[in-house]
Design an enzyme around this catalytic site. Structure first.
Site, PDB file in Angstrom:
ATOM      1  N   GLY A  76       0.801  -1.217   0.000  1.00  0.00           N
ATOM      2  CA  GLY A  76       0.000   0.000   0.000  1.00  0.00           C
ATOM      3  C   GLY A  76       0.834   1.267   0.000  1.00  0.00           C
ATOM      4  O   GLY A  76       0.531   2.230  -0.708  1.00  0.00           O
ATOM      5  N   ARG A 105      -8.625  -0.744  -2.507  1.00  0.00           N
ATOM      6  CA  ARG A 105      -8.174   0.296  -1.579  1.00  0.00           C
ATOM      7  C   ARG A 105      -8.179   1.653  -2.288  1.00  0.00           C
ATOM      8  O   ARG A 105      -7.541   1.813  -3.329  1.00  0.00           O
ATOM      9  CB  ARG A 105      -6.779  -0.044  -1.040  1.00  0.00           C
ATOM     10  N   ASP A 301      -1.211   1.360  13.671  1.00  0.00           N
ATOM     11  CA  ASP A 301      -0.683   0.041  13.285  1.00  0.00           C
ATOM     12  C   ASP A 301      -0.409  -0.869  14.485  1.00  0.00           C
ATOM     13  O   ASP A 301      -0.210  -2.075  14.302  1.00  0.00           O
ATOM     14  CB  ASP A 301       0.598   0.192  12.468  1.00  0.00           C
TER      15      ASP A 301
END
Length: 418
Positions: A76, A105, A301
């Site tokens: 990503g 995405r 994260d």
């Protein structure tokens, strides 16, 4: 490959682990090195994402006026950064694509911003999503605005190419800013190579820098990867220690918030003179602590790791600021809900929060689906200290931490193919 995982009878209480460079820093610096070839990098990440970024940049040198397909697979960060990078490669045309999940995405906000600056980017399949066709050209506009609560990777992508725009860039962020540490990381790396920047209120200004001086840049080790060792230590007996290399006390990485967060779980961090850190279980977590609360909008994260740690310790948790987790490798909030529920957890999620009720339930021999998400595999692995588990598609860890299972084995975990 599915891995059966459990605590080994000879599990070590002390050990050393070498963790390679931050994926976040590496991918930013790889792009800057491509823009300024006299930069030299060391301790770069060996993750799949960084390998995908490096390969794409190497392939970019072969691109001619005939369009070339650049596939970043699941990476990503590479998708966002390379969208900006290829938009300024005059005379080159590429189609930037990725895995089936990558095609789900969104990238429209970044594409719209680049097109505002004069870029020529269009969609090959579905509006707002990869694959995208990029015709590189000289960008002369230098003012653009973005919603402030979007992924910081959109913002960083623009900032990284800004010094190569002849008029620099003035970026206005509208609303409340998400993931400020990652924006500050990008700006700090730009400053390190000689770019003048300012970040005041909701406005960021990056000055033009046609060329930079030769210099060696060392990438700090990855704090996200360290998070799994914090969880392992938290779930281990008092006296357990792990030394990790190499980290800075004044880290640019937002995930270094682990140092403070894990004190709630009895884990202390010592910064050593050789730039390593030693994390140790000094005490049982506070018996008065029934629910751990964290606002994680600046470092989402590590949400999966913290949630699993709390559940393994029998502590409730309420984590907020997690709206960006919906568009990661998987919808991480729903994935956490599904997998923790298998163990007996009472868990609820919203669009930006995760709540786990305090409980001592911990069903054994659960098989964890990883959803092609490296963080699902590694966040759940420490639960093997409590009960045997199975990690499905365990090879997904190569996306950010290829040696993870080998490192667990060296610390005494039993890992074998099921």
């Amino acid at each position: 490959m599915d891995l059966h995982l459990e605590k080994g009878k000879g599990k070590r209480e002390k050990g050393k682990v070498k963790i390679t460079g931050s994926k976040s820093e590496t991918n930013r610096l790889l792009l800057l090195q491509e823009l300024y070839p006299n930069l030299t990098l060391e301790n770069t990440s060996n993750s799949d994402d960084s390998e995908a970024m490096l390969k794409a940049l190497q392939n970019s040198q072969l691109v001619t006026r005939n369009s070339q397909l650049i596939d970043v697979h699941h990476a990503g960060t590479a998708m966002r950064f390379l969208t900006a990078y290829f938009s300024i490669q005059e005379g080159k045309e590429v189609v930037l694509t990725g895995s089936s999940r990558m095609k789900e995405r969104p990238i429209k906000i970044l594409v719209d911003a680049l097109n505002q600056l004069g870029a020529e980017i269009c969609y090959e399949e579905n509006d707002g999503f990869p694959p995208i066709r990029i015709k590189g050209k000289k960008l002369t506009q230098n003012n653009v605005s973005l919603p402030a609560n979007v992924s910081s990777q959109y913002i960083s992508a623009l900032l990284l190419i800004a010094p190569k725009l002849e008029n620099g860039l003035e970026l206005s962020l509208e609303g409340e800013i998400t993931s400020i540490p990652y924006i500050k990381m990008t700006l700090a790396l730009l400053n390190e190579i000689g770019v003048m920047t300012t970040f005041q209120g909701n406005k960021i200004i990056v000055n033009s820098l046609p060329t930079s001086n030769s210099q060696l840049l060392t990438v700090e080790s990855d704090w996200s990867s360290a998070s799994y060792w914090y969880s392992i230590v938290a779930l281990s007996a008092i006296g357990t220690q792990v030394t990790l290399s190499s980290y800075k006390k004044d880290s640019l990485q937002g995930d270094s918030a682990l140092v403070n967060i894990y004190q709630d779980f009895g884990v202390e961090t010592t910064f050593n003179s050789d730039n390593s850190i030693t994390i140790s279980k000094e005490r049982i977590h506070n018996s008065q602590l029934t629910t751990h609360n964290s606002q994680l909008n600046n470092f989402p994260d590590i949400a999966q790791t913290i949630g699993v740690t709390c559940f393994g310790l029998g502590i409730g948790c309420h984590l907020t600021g997690l709206h960006t987790l919906k568009i990661k490798e998987t919808d991480r909030l729903e994935a956490l809900k599904t997998e923790l529920s298998k163990f007996g957890a009472n868990i609820s999620v919203t669009n930006d929060s995760l709540t786990i009720q305090q409980s001592d339930n911990l069903n054994p021999n659960i098989s964890i689906s990883t959803y092609q998400d490296h963080r699902m595999a590694m966040a759940f692995a420490p639960l093997a200290l409590k009960v045997p588990i199975v990690i499905e598609d365990a090879e997904v860890v190569t996306k950010s931490y290829p040696s993870f299972w080998e490192d667990l084995r060296s610390f005494g975990f039993e890992c074998f193919e099921k």
